[in-house]
Structures are given as structure tokens and as C-alpha cells.
Write a protein that holds these residues in place. Structure first.
Motif, PDB file in Angstrom:
ATOM      1  N   GLU A   1       0.831  -1.208   0.000  1.00  0.00           N
ATOM      2  CA  GLU A   1       0.000   0.000   0.000  1.00  0.00           C
ATOM      3  C   GLU A   1       0.867   1.260   0.000  1.00  0.00           C
TER       4      GLU A   1
ATOM      5  N   ASN B   1       1.223   3.753  -3.309  1.00  0.00           N
ATOM      6  CA  ASN B   1       0.858   5.155  -3.142  1.00  0.00           C
ATOM      7  C   ASN B   1       1.981   6.071  -3.641  1.00  0.00           C
TER       8      ASN B   1
ATOM      9  N   HIS C   1       1.387   8.346  -6.954  1.00  0.00           N
ATOM     10  CA  HIS C   1       1.142   9.768  -6.666  1.00  0.00           C
ATOM     11  C   HIS C   1       2.411  10.565  -6.438  1.00  0.00           C
TER      12      HIS C   1
ATOM     13  N   PRO D   1      -0.058  10.622   5.000  1.00  0.00           N
ATOM     14  CA  PRO D   1      -1.208   9.709   5.068  1.00  0.00           C
ATOM     15  C   PRO D   1      -1.921   9.781   6.409  1.00  0.00           C
TER      16      PRO D   1
ATOM     17  N   GLY E   1      -9.391   4.286  -3.852  1.00  0.00           N
ATOM     18  CA  GLY E   1      -8.596   5.367  -3.280  1.00  0.00           C
ATOM     19  C   GLY E   1      -8.986   5.605  -1.833  1.00  0.00           C
TER      20      GLY E   1
END
Lengths: 135, 155
Positions: free
Chosen positions: B44, B48, B52, B86, B104
Motif C-alpha cells: 500500500e 501510493n 502519486h 497519510p 482510493g
């Protein structure tokens, strides 16, 4: 451990409205697109119930969840349902954390699912032949 | 013994990185269940970053450090991508109907749910994300003494 996808079609005498997709391995960033691709031909067929057999699925990540969400969305657009059977603890834990599936769409075993499908089929044949109590 | 891995940020590197992480945890006696959850956490985080963050760079842009911390495992992931905390990301709406749900936000939600501690800092142009998770099988000073304690790995 890659992902193996097996799509089962009903034989003679079986419920023709059901398709079973058995997943084995990991459904993750590497394999999610593979599942999406392998499901594409399925959407051209008429059926009402999609069953994911997850007995041998050991791992799922958010990328894998996206594929399952997409399949559930497609089935809803077809006025159908998606069920999950034999989910292993590691995968069930992820399902629970993100509320990935509707309560009532997960079956602990193939036997439990078969009993549910049998009852559905009985109900469908009763309604198509009319309710004898009303005769 | 700790674990260190450097990546350029190309998605093709992720499977190998996850395999290496699992192999390290396995060699340290971490249970199958915890290894699987650490794999998920790392996937994860890395997905990410590559989705991004900055485009892949020739030089290393991601660094992963693992170590045993107290009674569990600590994983620190540093990257040179755009600043992203996050810990401050809003939680996904888990009550929304499945047909309108997006993947998302689920990754961050999994990070929060599967770790005991998650901390973020932006230092020297790098995102620094630290995840900690207690692990009954992991070596550490807070574990009860075992007869075979000599086999444990020192911190």
C-alpha cells in the motif's frame, strides 16, 4: 505466487444463471488487471449470480479490492448479485476493515452456498409455476 | 539484523521489494500472518508512492528500512515524491454503497487499521513514513524469556 483465475460455467442440470470465478494466489497490484481482463468475456454472457470462490486466495490488497468492487458494480448494473464463498482469514480481515462486501453475500463454505442456491432455485420454480397455496 | 532496500520508484520493482521484505521477516521468525500483513502494508505504501509521487528516477528515490522495535517490527519508508501525509488523509466513507466506492483511500485506511503506530514527517525534501506493529513472534526485549532465548536475534 501469481494469481490463477478459473471461470466455471454450469453444466447440464445446474443453475444456468450462475457463474463461478475461483481465485488462487494473490490479488494485488500485479494481478488485479489480469483479473479485470479475464472477467471481460464473462460480461457478454447472460447470468444473474456471480460467485467468487476464494478458498485459495491467500492475499488481497486495495488494488485487488478495486477489481472486486468493479465486478460487484457491473453485476449490480445488470440487476444481478455477487457472492463470496470460503474466504480465508487474511482476506476476510481486509474485507472487514474496508467493509468491502455486503453483509449476507459471504458464505463460509461451498455447502452453505449450495444450500442457499438450492433454496433460491426452489423459490424461483415455485413462483414460476404459481403458488399452490393460492390455487 | 535490519533490512534495507533502495528503489528507483518504478512499479516493476514492487514485487521484488515485497518478496525481499517477506524473506527478511521470515528469516527473523515472524509468523506467516504477520508477514502477510507487512507485505500488504508495504504494498500500500509503495503503490501510493509510485502512483502519486514523482516519476521513477535513475538514482534511488525510495528507501525502505526495517528493524525490530520493542516487541514488534518497524518499517520506515522514505521517498522524494510530493509531500503527502497519510496520517492526515481523511478516512474513506465505508458506509457508501459499493457501486460508488473507490479504492482510493482504502490503502491508507488499511495502513491505519493494521498498524499499531503510524507516523509521518517531511524532512530534507523527503517523505518519511514510519509504521510499527507488534508481532508476538518477533524478537525483542519485551518478550517473555524463552528457554531457547539464545536463538533470539539481538536488537
Amino acid at each position: 505466487m501469481a494469481l490463477s483465475v478459473a471461470i466455471g460455467k454450469p453444466g447440464n442440470g445446474q443453475n444456468q444463471a450462475v457463474r463461478t470465478v475461483s481465485l488462487e494466489g494473490r490479488l494485488d497490484n500485479e494481478s488485479a488487471a489480469q483479473l479485470d481482463q479475464q472477467l471481460l468475456p464473462l460480461w457478454l454472457e447472460p447470468f444473474d449470480l456471480l460467485v467468487f470462490n476464494l478458498a485459495r486466495l491467500a492475499y488481497i490488497s486495495s488494488m485487488g479490492l478495486r477489481s472486486l468492487f468493479a465486478a460487484q458494480k457491473t453485476m449490480r448494473e445488470r440487476q444481478g448479485r455477487t457472492l463470496f464463498v470460503d474466504t480465508q482469514p487474511a482476506v476476510q480481515k481486509v474485507f472487514d476493515i474496508v467493509a468491502a462486501v455486503d453483509v449476507g453475500s459471504v458464505f463460509a463454505s461451498a455447502a452453505e452456498l449450495d444450500a442457499y442456491l438450492d433454496s433460491m432455485q426452489r423459490r424461483a420454480s415455485q413462483s414460476s409455476s404459481g403458488d399452490p397455496d393460492r390455487a | 539484523m535490519g533490512f534495507t532496500l533502495r528503489l528507483t520508484g518504478h512499479p516493476d520493482e514492487i514485487p521484488g521489494a515485497l518478496h525481499a521484505l517477506e524473506a527478511w521477516l521470515g528469516s527473523e521468525g515472524v509468523s506467516d500472518e504477520d508477514r502477510g500483513e507487512w507485505r500488504l502494508l508495504a504494498e500500500e505504501v509503495l503503490m501510493n508512492i509510485v502512483q502519486h509521487g514523482s516519476p521513477p528516477q535513475a538514482a534511488e528515490s525510495i528507501r525502505i528500512d526495517g528493524r525490530f522495535h520493542g516487541d514488534g517490527v518497524e518499517l520506515r519508508v522514505e521517498d522524494r515524491g510530493r509531500p503527502f501525509d497519510p496520517c492526515a488523509a481523511p478516512p474513506p466513507d465505508l458506509s457508501a454503497p459499493l457501486e460508488v466506492r473507490r479504492a482510493g483511500g482504502l490503502g491508507v485506511h488499511l495502513l491505519r487499521s493494521l498498524t499499531d503506530e503510524m507516523a509521518y514527517a517531511y524532512r530534507d525534501g523527503r517523505n518519511v513514513l514510519t509504521l510499527r506493529k507488534r508481532s508476538p513472534a518477533a524478537p525483542g526485549p519485551q518478550r517473555p524469556a524463552q528457554p531457547e532465548a539464545g536463538a533470539e536475534h539481538p536488537l
